[in-house]
Design an enzyme around this catalytic site. Structure first.
Site, PDB file in Angstrom:
ATOM      1  N   LEU A   1      19.356   5.916  -8.937  1.00  0.00           N
ATOM      2  CA  LEU A   1      19.745   4.798  -9.946  1.00  0.00           C
ATOM      3  C   LEU A   1      19.573   5.220 -11.510  1.00  0.00           C
ATOM      4  O   LEU A   1      20.266   5.329 -12.292  1.00  0.00           O
ATOM      5  CB  LEU A   1      19.417   3.316  -9.717  1.00  0.00           C
ATOM      6  CG  LEU A   1      19.643   2.433 -10.523  1.00  0.00           C
ATOM      7  CD1 LEU A   1      21.248   2.106 -10.677  1.00  0.00           C
ATOM      8  CD2 LEU A   1      18.746   1.192 -10.192  1.00  0.00           C
TER       9      LEU A   1
ATOM     10  N   GLU B   1      18.169   7.307 -14.694  1.00  0.00           N
ATOM     11  CA  GLU B   1      18.492   8.693 -15.338  1.00  0.00           C
ATOM     12  C   GLU B   1      17.480   8.829 -16.414  1.00  0.00           C
ATOM     13  O   GLU B   1      16.432   7.908 -16.893  1.00  0.00           O
ATOM     14  CB  GLU B   1      19.916   8.293 -16.141  1.00  0.00           C
ATOM     15  CG  GLU B   1      20.915   8.348 -14.973  1.00  0.00           C
ATOM     16  CD  GLU B   1      22.255   8.330 -15.675  1.00  0.00           C
ATOM     17  OE1 GLU B   1      22.469   8.390 -16.998  1.00  0.00           O
ATOM     18  OE2 GLU B   1      23.219   8.063 -14.720  1.00  0.00           O
TER      19      GLU B   1
ATOM     20  N   ARG C   1     -24.607   1.196   1.717  1.00  0.00           N
ATOM     21  CA  ARG C   1     -25.374   2.099   0.726  1.00  0.00           C
ATOM     22  C   ARG C   1     -26.562   1.098   0.065  1.00  0.00           C
ATOM     23  O   ARG C   1     -26.440  -0.090  -0.135  1.00  0.00           O
ATOM     24  CB  ARG C   1     -24.406   2.146  -0.453  1.00  0.00           C
ATOM     25  CG  ARG C   1     -24.922   2.479  -1.805  1.00  0.00           C
ATOM     26  CD  ARG C   1     -25.316   3.923  -1.935  1.00  0.00           C
ATOM     27  NE  ARG C   1     -25.786   4.387  -3.130  1.00  0.00           N
ATOM     28  CZ  ARG C   1     -26.163   5.486  -3.471  1.00  0.00           C
ATOM     29  NH1 ARG C   1     -26.090   6.510  -2.412  1.00  0.00           N
ATOM     30  NH2 ARG C   1     -26.520   5.861  -4.629  1.00  0.00           N
TER      31      ARG C   1
ATOM     32  N   ILE D   1     -17.486   0.454  -6.900  1.00  0.00           N
ATOM     33  CA  ILE D   1     -18.472  -0.075  -5.805  1.00  0.00           C
ATOM     34  C   ILE D   1     -18.963   1.176  -5.391  1.00  0.00           C
ATOM     35  O   ILE D   1     -20.232   1.388  -5.122  1.00  0.00           O
ATOM     36  CB  ILE D   1     -17.836  -0.820  -4.847  1.00  0.00           C
ATOM     37  CG1 ILE D   1     -17.644  -2.455  -5.159  1.00  0.00           C
ATOM     38  CG2 ILE D   1     -18.881  -0.982  -3.534  1.00  0.00           C
ATOM     39  CD1 ILE D   1     -16.873  -3.335  -4.308  1.00  0.00           C
TER      40      ILE D   1
ATOM     41  N   GLU E   1      10.801   0.501  -8.338  1.00  0.00           N
ATOM     42  CA  GLU E   1      11.678  -0.658  -7.730  1.00  0.00           C
ATOM     43  C   GLU E   1      11.541  -2.005  -8.594  1.00  0.00           C
ATOM     44  O   GLU E   1      11.347  -2.852  -8.431  1.00  0.00           O
ATOM     45  CB  GLU E   1      11.193  -0.822  -6.653  1.00  0.00           C
ATOM     46  CG  GLU E   1      11.683   0.543  -5.582  1.00  0.00           C
ATOM     47  CD  GLU E   1      11.846   0.052  -3.984  1.00  0.00           C
ATOM     48  OE1 GLU E   1      12.102  -1.019  -3.693  1.00  0.00           O
ATOM     49  OE2 GLU E   1      11.749   1.110  -3.489  1.00  0.00           O
TER      50      GLU E   1
END
Lengths: 390, 261
Positions: A132, A134, A277, A346, A372
């Site tokens: 669709l 361009e 961790r 994190i 989209e």
């Protein structure tokens, strides 16, 4: 620790659970091990895409008589989440085939078009594309410059122009093309065509180097006096914009699911890391600043899921579900950006490193806010539908 | 032309296995299809496609084994049967073999029985030998390739992996075979297969349906309990030195001193 299955607005059937587990298993074994490598090289993983087709992932909602699996939108959402969780690029190819190509062909195609093109894409034999955008026309489709002119005999349209940002453009064999047949009519002058890529006058332009979804190839398409037989017109002349927008409603549910998959992968990795961790003599998950991130990530992830299943149910039950699809896509894509961002935070330096997939999730998440329909367009769609004002 | 493939659900290989205070084994709730069986199931489907054979997938166990059976149906097996009876609880491999053999005989026209190489949870393949023995059929174990199969002439030729190389073996049918990893690339379920499988009711054959009495369910061996392995104690020592050669020399000295070398 027990992890509850996410709460959904519906009970999943045995069929849905089996499908989800089978796709999860496939993705873990076949896609996860090579996802980083394809992201790095930018090559299209045609081998796994073929295997996805064999399983039925390229035509989930397409009826069996047209090569599909004949399942519902819930099945589509579940499968998209699992594939996107392993690798967003694979899910991009899947989303285009399912929502944009198959859906258009099934809903608007003639029986001959369905037999010739839908069966090939839904069964995974051929990769499809939807074109669709361009170079000078994105969200404002009515300004497109490509043209299709019907010849005097009424047998062929001659198509000229350039299309850009075509997902799977470098490998697609079936293309749903939107181009202008009546420029004076604005968006009502757009028509939809089925393009055979082996006819003269068709060429694939440059491949776009991209930030994310790098293994889903994107390119320009160039039409130079391409002769398209009238039987490849989809629907009526001038129906193109309506067809394009109808497909995007379905497509947005797919992109919302993709965003959930990416976010879920980033969230689960963060949860594991925060539990293991240690810093300053304790698990980093024991710090309230990390706990805040986990709480916000989980809440947005589950809210995305509920909105997306809500949109899927709306699609299964109602003829129009534009607002529901836009809300799901808007929220889930922004949540995916937030969650992948927090996931890197994190993980600290490890999150920034290519040794772990966190930076890939972050780069991949960004596209869900753009294609989209950008987040801005989703907000317009939702607000206009709510207000009834244009 | 009827092939039976035997499957068993086993704890996920990624599961953390532990033993509770009462000597009971804990391996998580999640069961998966025995990874070895995936090759057997796929091989049965490939034979089905090549020879237009019928494939029955069979498991001995309580309801949670239905998942493995449905997996088989979703890949392309024609029917699934679950063998179970309360009296089979805690069965040993011989009881298992008796039940499988009785089910094969009840099916009537099976000429090829296929197993995955072993059960990874207990690292045993005794049940395969015992099943062949109970049926009185030839056993072709550790098959890496089925070279020829002729249902009409009742012959099979296979390539087996043996310690020193490979062995090509012909046998008459009916026969029992166990297959190795690498014999094929395991198939994934198709969505159409999943739809069919999820709608299929799997019949359960109990002892009486198999023509077995309670005595047949009496095992000769019983697991009385499990114990954790003693915790391994180890320590890490970093060897310091001016250069790599220096460090290597010190390492060798230490290894000699500890009698490792």
């Amino acid at each position: 620790m027990t992890t509850l299955d996410p709460v959904l607005p519906i009970a999943l059937s045995d069929e849905h659970v089996m499908l989800r587990d089978a796709v999860r298993d496939f993705a873990r074994r076949e896609i996860v091990p090579s996802a980083a490598q394809f992201d790095e090289s930018g090559d299209v993983p045609l081998d796994t895409i073929r295997k996805m087709g064999e399983m039925g992932l390229m035509g989930i909602e397409t009826p069996e008589e047209y090569g599909g699996a004949g399942m519902d939108t819930i099945a589509y959402v579940l499968a998209m989440i699992e594939i996107a969780k392993a690798d967003a690029s694979h899910s991009t190819v899947m989303s285009v085939n399912n929502s944009l190509v198959n859906y258009v062909l099934y809903k608007f195609g003639t029986e001959a078009q369905r037999q010739k093109y839908l069966v090939a894409v839904a069964s995974g034999e051929k990769v499809g594309a939807y074109s669709l955008t361009e170079p000078m026309s994105g969200s404002d489709a009515a300004t497109m410059r490509s043209r299709a002119v019907l010849n005097g005999a009424g047998t062929h349209y001659t198509i000229n122009g350039r299309k850009s940002w075509v997902t799977s453009g470098p490998v697609a064999e079936v293309i749903v093309l939107f181009t202008m047949t009546e420029p004076a009519e604005g968006h009502r002058g757009i028509s939809a065509f089925l393009i055979d890529t082996d006819r003269p006058g068709f060429a694939r332009g440059k491949k776009e180097p991209k930030l994310g979804i790098r293994a889903s190839a994107t390119s320009e398409l160039v039409f130079d006096n391409y002769e398209c037989p009238v039987e490849n017109l989809i629907g009526e002349p001038g129906m193109g914009f309506k067809i394009a927008m109808t497909a995007l409603d379905a497509g947005r549910i797919g992109i919302a699911s993709q965003a959930i998959g990416i976010a879920e992968a980033a969230y689960e990795a963060s949860l594991d890391y925060a539990r293991q961790r240690e810093a300053f003599g304790q698990k980093i998950g024991q710090f309230q600043l990390i706990q805040q991130k986990i709480a916000d990530m989980k809440t947005r992830l589950e809210a995305s899921r509920l909105l997306t299943f809500n949109a899927a149910l709306a699609k299964m039950r109602h003829p129009r579900y534009t607002t529901e699809a836009s809300m799901a896509k808007l929220f889930a894509s922004e949540a995916a950006m937030f969650i992948t961002h927090q996931a890197i935070q994190i993980h600290g330096g490890m999150g920034y490193s290519k040794e772990l997939p966190l930076e890939r999730y972050f780069r991949d998440a960004k596209i869900t806010e753009i294609y989209e329909g950008t987040s801005e367009i989703q907000r317009l769609v939702i607000a206009r539908n709510e207000l009834g004002l244009r | 032309m009827h092939i039976a493939v035997i499957t068993k659900s086993v704890p996920d290989t990624e599961a953390v296995v532990s033993v509770d205070a009462g000597g009971k084994l804990l391996a998580g709730d999640k069961l998966v299809v025995n990874p070895w069986d995936e090759y057997a199931i796929t091989e049965a489907i490939l034979l089905k496609e090549a020879h237009k054979a019928k494939v029955t997938i069979l498991a001995v166990g309580p309801e949670q084994h239905n998942e493995a059976l449905k997996h088989g149906l979703a890949i392309g097996c024609d029917q699934a049967i679950r063998v179970w009876d309360g009296a089979l609880e805690g069965h040993d491999s011989l009881v298992y073999a008796k039940a499988v053999a009785a089910a094969i005989q009840k099916l009537g026209d099976v000429t090829l029985v296929m197993f995955g190489r072993e059960l990874p949870d207990i690292a045993s393949d005794a049940h395969i030998f015992q099943t062949a023995r109970k049926l009185g059929w030839n056993l072709l174990g550790s098959v890496s390739k089925i070279e020829a199969l002729d249902f009409a002439a009742k012959t099979i030729r296979v390539r087996r992996l043996v310690e020193q190389g490979t062995e090509v073996l012909s046998s008459r049918l009916p026969a029992v075979i166990s297959v190795l990893k690498g014999i094929n690339e395991p198939k994934y379920p198709t969505f159409i297969g999943i739809r069919k499988a999820s709608k299929t009711e799997i019949p359960v054959w109990g002892l009486s349906a198999l023509g077995l009495d309670a005595a047949a369910a009496q095992g000769q061996a019983a697991v009385t309990g499990y114990r954790e392995l003693p915790k391994r104690e180890g320590a890490v020592e970093i060897i310091e030195g001016a250069s790599a050669q220096d460090k290597a020399a010190k390492l060798v000295e230490k290894l000699f001193a500890e009698k490792v070398l």
